[in-house]
Design a protein around this motif. Structure first.
Motif, mmCIF file in Angstrom:
data_model
loop_
_atom_site.group_PDB
_atom_site.id
_atom_site.type_symbol
_atom_site.label_atom_id
_atom_site.label_comp_id
_atom_site.label_asym_id
_atom_site.label_seq_id
_atom_site.Cartn_x
_atom_site.Cartn_y
_atom_site.Cartn_z
ATOM 1 N N ARG A 64 10.222 4.945 5.612
ATOM 2 C CA ARG A 64 11.664 4.782 5.559
ATOM 3 C C ARG A 64 12.045 3.302 5.537
ATOM 4 N NH1 ARG A 64 12.984 7.881 10.901
ATOM 5 N NH2 ARG A 64 10.997 6.881 11.398
ATOM 6 N N ILE A 65 13.064 2.979 4.801
ATOM 7 C CA ILE A 65 13.558 1.608 4.721
ATOM 8 C C ILE A 65 14.066 1.167 6.091
ATOM 9 C CG2 ILE A 65 15.365 0.126 3.750
ATOM 10 C CD1 ILE A 65 15.142 1.696 1.161
ATOM 11 N N GLY A 66 13.662 -0.023 6.509
ATOM 12 C CA GLY A 66 14.177 -0.609 7.730
ATOM 13 C C GLY A 66 13.576 -0.075 9.011
ATOM 14 N N VAL A 67 12.989 1.105 8.979
ATOM 15 C CA VAL A 67 12.440 1.745 10.171
ATOM 16 C C VAL A 67 10.949 1.973 10.021
ATOM 17 C CG1 VAL A 67 12.524 3.770 11.675
ATOM 18 C CG2 VAL A 67 14.634 2.866 10.686
ATOM 19 N N PRO A 94 -0.550 -1.713 6.388
ATOM 20 C CA PRO A 94 0.424 -2.465 5.589
ATOM 21 C C PRO A 94 1.658 -2.875 6.370
ATOM 22 C CG PRO A 94 0.604 -0.124 5.122
ATOM 23 C CD PRO A 94 -0.593 -0.285 6.015
ATOM 24 N N ARG A 95 2.202 -4.012 5.993
ATOM 25 C CA ARG A 95 3.526 -4.380 6.455
ATOM 26 C C ARG A 95 4.526 -3.413 5.819
ATOM 27 N NH1 ARG A 95 0.953 -9.281 5.028
ATOM 28 N NH2 ARG A 95 1.978 -9.263 2.989
ATOM 29 N N LEU A 96 5.656 -3.221 6.453
ATOM 30 C CA LEU A 96 6.643 -2.290 5.923
ATOM 31 C C LEU A 96 7.105 -2.753 4.536
ATOM 32 C CD1 LEU A 96 8.389 0.201 6.298
ATOM 33 C CD2 LEU A 96 10.058 -1.216 7.517
ATOM 34 N N GLY A 97 6.868 -1.913 3.535
ATOM 35 C CA GLY A 97 7.250 -2.229 2.167
ATOM 36 C C GLY A 97 6.345 -3.216 1.467
ATOM 37 N N GLN A 98 5.176 -3.483 2.037
ATOM 38 C CA GLN A 98 4.318 -4.542 1.507
ATOM 39 C C GLN A 98 3.957 -4.347 0.039
ATOM 40 O OE1 GLN A 98 0.751 -5.314 3.772
ATOM 41 N NE2 GLN A 98 -0.162 -6.581 2.174
ATOM 42 N N HIS A 99 3.710 -3.091 -0.365
ATOM 43 C CA HIS A 99 3.213 -2.841 -1.722
ATOM 44 C C HIS A 99 4.242 -2.137 -2.611
ATOM 45 C CE1 HIS A 99 -0.370 -2.982 0.979
ATOM 46 N NE2 HIS A 99 -0.777 -3.821 0.049
ATOM 47 N N THR A 100 5.503 -2.142 -2.189
ATOM 48 C CA THR A 100 6.522 -1.449 -2.981
ATOM 49 C C THR A 100 6.536 -1.942 -4.425
ATOM 50 O OG1 THR A 100 7.914 -1.083 -1.032
ATOM 51 C CG2 THR A 100 8.979 -0.957 -3.190
ATOM 52 N N GLU A 101 6.566 -3.246 -4.581
ATOM 53 C CA GLU A 101 6.698 -3.790 -5.932
ATOM 54 C C GLU A 101 5.492 -3.469 -6.801
ATOM 55 O OE1 GLU A 101 7.897 -7.946 -8.230
ATOM 56 O OE2 GLU A 101 7.882 -7.841 -6.037
ATOM 57 N N VAL A 102 4.278 -3.676 -6.293
ATOM 58 C CA VAL A 102 3.103 -3.452 -7.118
ATOM 59 C C VAL A 102 2.917 -1.979 -7.439
ATOM 60 C CG1 VAL A 102 1.489 -3.304 -5.160
ATOM 61 C CG2 VAL A 102 0.660 -4.008 -7.400
ATOM 62 N N VAL A 103 3.225 -1.096 -6.491
ATOM 63 C CA VAL A 103 3.075 0.339 -6.747
ATOM 64 C C VAL A 103 4.080 0.814 -7.785
ATOM 65 C CG1 VAL A 103 3.354 2.631 -5.713
ATOM 66 C CG2 VAL A 103 2.017 0.885 -4.526
ATOM 67 N N ALA A 144 12.712 -0.922 -0.571
ATOM 68 C CA ALA A 144 12.657 -2.223 0.093
ATOM 69 C C ALA A 144 11.294 -2.830 -0.147
ATOM 70 C CB ALA A 144 12.920 -2.085 1.592
ATOM 71 N N THR A 145 11.270 -4.130 -0.346
ATOM 72 C CA THR A 145 10.010 -4.825 -0.592
ATOM 73 C C THR A 145 9.545 -5.560 0.660
ATOM 74 O OG1 THR A 145 11.255 -6.688 -1.499
ATOM 75 C CG2 THR A 145 10.449 -5.041 -3.062
ATOM 76 N N ASP A 146 8.387 -6.153 0.576
ATOM 77 C CA ASP A 146 7.719 -6.776 1.712
ATOM 78 C C ASP A 146 8.551 -7.893 2.333
ATOM 79 O OD1 ASP A 146 5.899 -7.724 3.530
ATOM 80 O OD2 ASP A 146 4.470 -8.472 2.043
ATOM 81 N N ALA A 147 8.803 -7.748 3.645
ATOM 82 C CA ALA A 147 9.542 -8.781 4.362
ATOM 83 C C ALA A 147 8.621 -9.685 5.158
ATOM 84 C CB ALA A 147 10.558 -8.135 5.296
ATOM 85 N N GLY A 148 7.297 -9.473 5.059
ATOM 86 C CA GLY A 148 6.340 -10.302 5.776
ATOM 87 C C GLY A 148 6.128 -9.826 7.201
ATOM 88 N N TRP A 149 5.241 -10.522 7.900
ATOM 89 C CA TRP A 149 4.989 -10.203 9.304
ATOM 90 C C TRP A 149 6.154 -10.711 10.146
ATOM 91 C CZ3 TRP A 149 1.379 -6.843 9.813
ATOM 92 C CH2 TRP A 149 0.180 -6.905 9.098
ATOM 93 N N SER A 150 6.671 -9.855 10.957
ATOM 94 C CA SER A 150 7.705 -10.268 11.904
ATOM 95 C C SER A 150 7.688 -9.308 13.069
ATOM 96 C CB SER A 150 9.094 -10.265 11.245
ATOM 97 O OG SER A 150 9.416 -8.958 10.798
ATOM 98 N N ALA A 151 8.051 -9.797 14.252
ATOM 99 C CA ALA A 151 8.087 -8.918 15.410
ATOM 100 C C ALA A 151 9.125 -7.829 15.168
ATOM 101 C CB ALA A 151 8.436 -9.712 16.662
ATOM 102 N N LYS A 185 -4.569 1.657 3.374
ATOM 103 C CA LYS A 185 -3.412 2.227 2.676
ATOM 104 C C LYS A 185 -2.574 1.097 2.092
ATOM 105 C CE LYS A 185 -3.047 5.908 6.150
ATOM 106 N NZ LYS A 185 -2.158 6.597 7.120
ATOM 107 N N ARG A 186 -1.906 1.420 0.999
ATOM 108 C CA ARG A 186 -0.832 0.560 0.526
ATOM 109 C C ARG A 186 0.477 1.202 0.956
ATOM 110 N NH1 ARG A 186 -1.580 -0.620 -5.689
ATOM 111 N NH2 ARG A 186 -1.918 1.638 -5.765
ATOM 112 N N GLY A 187 1.452 0.370 1.318
ATOM 113 C CA GLY A 187 2.693 0.902 1.856
ATOM 114 C C GLY A 187 3.903 0.567 1.017
ATOM 115 N N ILE A 188 4.788 1.546 0.837
ATOM 116 C CA ILE A 188 6.054 1.324 0.152
ATOM 117 C C ILE A 188 7.180 1.834 1.040
ATOM 118 C CG2 ILE A 188 4.954 1.538 -2.107
ATOM 119 C CD1 ILE A 188 6.331 4.254 -2.420
ATOM 120 N N ALA A 189 8.363 1.265 0.893
ATOM 121 C CA ALA A 189 9.540 1.681 1.647
ATOM 122 C C ALA A 189 10.574 2.226 0.675
ATOM 123 C CB ALA A 189 10.109 0.502 2.434
ATOM 124 N N VAL A 190 10.952 3.491 0.870
ATOM 125 C CA VAL A 190 11.841 4.195 -0.056
ATOM 126 C C VAL A 190 12.842 5.031 0.736
ATOM 127 C CG1 VAL A 190 11.970 5.846 -1.967
ATOM 128 C CG2 VAL A 190 9.992 4.340 -1.770
#
Length: 413
Positions: free
Chosen positions: A38-41, A367-376, A397-404, A67-72
């Motif tokens: 899920r996007i954002g969560v 994966p980071r949340l949305g890390q592979h959205t664009e490539v997939v 949503a695409t990769d926002a990087g590592w963040s707490a 795994k590769r991860g996408i956010a949709v």
């Protein structure tokens, strides 16, 4: 070398443990896994428990490598359509949402098999896809209670106790993995996919086999026996040495005779009260107390040395920090280190099955949340401008990087 499942494409729409455990296992042995979040969560388990480097929760990490991860946004028809395009090219879909939840997005088995008849659709739920409780939510603790596992766990004079590991979730994930592989084997012959339907309930029924058989044979429900085995065998339980706890796992007459030698109690060998497992169990209170009194006089190392020499199974009750220092774990590669780019590394459990010709491996960090959205999405034909437009409108949503992570208000365990 390629893993045994190299070339298999898996889409996971899962959260927490059971579904992610299944798809991770497939990924460990070569499958290409895309995790839909899920996007954002994302997966709720991203926020459960202590994390690696403050950004990656251990609960999430332990079931989401390879795994590769996408956010949709699956509630958006465009988002659901994108995932359907992914599934149309997949071999397997793994889902552990509540029964019927994905149907609202047009992602139920009946609709997906129309365009992908080779699809293996693996559903993991609390109670299974049919029956009066099929739509009732369930989790690990709930199911440990419902199936009676907690009634068998704990000391006889104490209350019921939750088993430490998430046995319901992990067993369901294992059963799902077996089901997927059975369906893959069947597809080799038929050319058609099928639905794999399993649950936390049925995983626990399989684990309770000996206890259920005892119930049906005697009419009496088994009860808590503490660390003793089924029936309360007095030579198959934990004992306290003068410096810590250990277990003796003596379960036949030969082992009992050897135990008597180690304990210097030769008279027990000929004592008619102790001639079989059943007779020893009948006199378990006396025998267990007598053994405990002897064990308490020496340190754990003393007993480990003497029982090992006699061929009687005996082990210290390790804490996990002691376990991970055991040489056997190193020899079997039971632990692996995974690099988290820009952060450092994390250590976790390794692959449980060793294959001589097509071994599995850990190739991707969780994966980071949305890390592979664009490539997939590029792989299924979308352009960079298409993806940017979808992201701008909140469909993906695409990769926002590592963040707490900021724990969402509705994320709980």
């Amino acid at each position: 070398m390629a893993g045994p499942l190299d070339g298999m494409k898996v889409v996971e729409i899962g959260v927490a443990m059971a579904g992610p455990f299944c798809s991770m296992t497939l990924g460990d042995y070569g499958a290409q896994v895309i995790k839909v979040e899920r996007i954002g969560v994302g997966d709720d388990s991203r926020y459960w428990g202590e994390g690696f480097h403050g950004v990656l929760a251990g609960y999430y990490a332990c079931t989401n490598r390879n795994k590769r991860g996408i956010a949709v946004d699956l509630k958006n028809p465009e988002g659901a359509a994108l995932v359907r395009r992914l599934v149309d090219q997949a071999d397997v879909l793994v889902d552990n949402y509540r029964v019927g939840a994905l149907a609202r997005a047009g992602l139920d088995y009946e609709q997906l098999r129309e365009t992908n008849p080779r699809l293996i659709y693996c559903s993991i739920s609390g109670f299974g896809a049919t029956g009066p409780l099929s739509k009732r939510p369930a989790n690990d603790l709930f199911m440990q209670a419902y199936t009676g596992g907690m009634s068998l766990t704990g000391e006889p004079d104490g209350g019921p106790v939750k088993m430490g590991p998430s046995v319901c979730d992990v067993t369901a994930g294992m059963m799902a993995t077996i089901g997927v592989l059975l369906a893959v084997e069947a597809r080799h012959r038929t050319g058609r996919g099928q639905r794999v339907d399993t649950s936390l309930l049925e995983g626990q029924i399989s684990m309770l086999g000996q206890h259920l058989t005892r119930l049906f044979a005697t009419g009496e429900p088994p009860t808590r026996t503490g660390s003793a085995g089924l029936g309360g065998n007095p030579t198959y339980r934990a004992f306290e040495a003068c410096d810590g706890w250990l277990v003796i796992a003596c379960f036949n007459d030969r082992m009992f005779r050897d135990l008597c030698t180690v304990l210097d109690q030769q008279s027990w060998v000929t004592d008619e009260r102790f001639q079989s497992n059943s007779s020893r169990t009948e006199h378990r209170d006396f025998l267990a107390a007598a053994i405990a009194q002897i064990i308490a006089k020496q340190p754990t190392a003393h007993w480990l040395e003497h029982f090992e020499a006699a061929g009687v199974p005996c082990s210290p009750i390790n804490t996990l920090d002691r376990l991970v220092r055991e040489e056997q774990l190193q020899a079997r590669e039971c632990l692996v280190d995974i690099d988290l780019p820009g952060l450092g590394s994390m250590r976790m459990g390794g692959l449980p099955v060793k294959l001589s010709e097509t071994p599995g491996s850990v190739a991707l960090h969780p994966p980071r949340l949305g890390q592979h959205t664009e490539v997939v999405l590029r792989e299924i034909g979308l352009s960079a401008s298409d993806i940017a437009n979808l992201a701008e409108r909140g469909v993906v949503a695409t990769d926002a990087g590592w963040s707490a992570p900021n724990v969402p208000a509705n994320a709980s365990h």
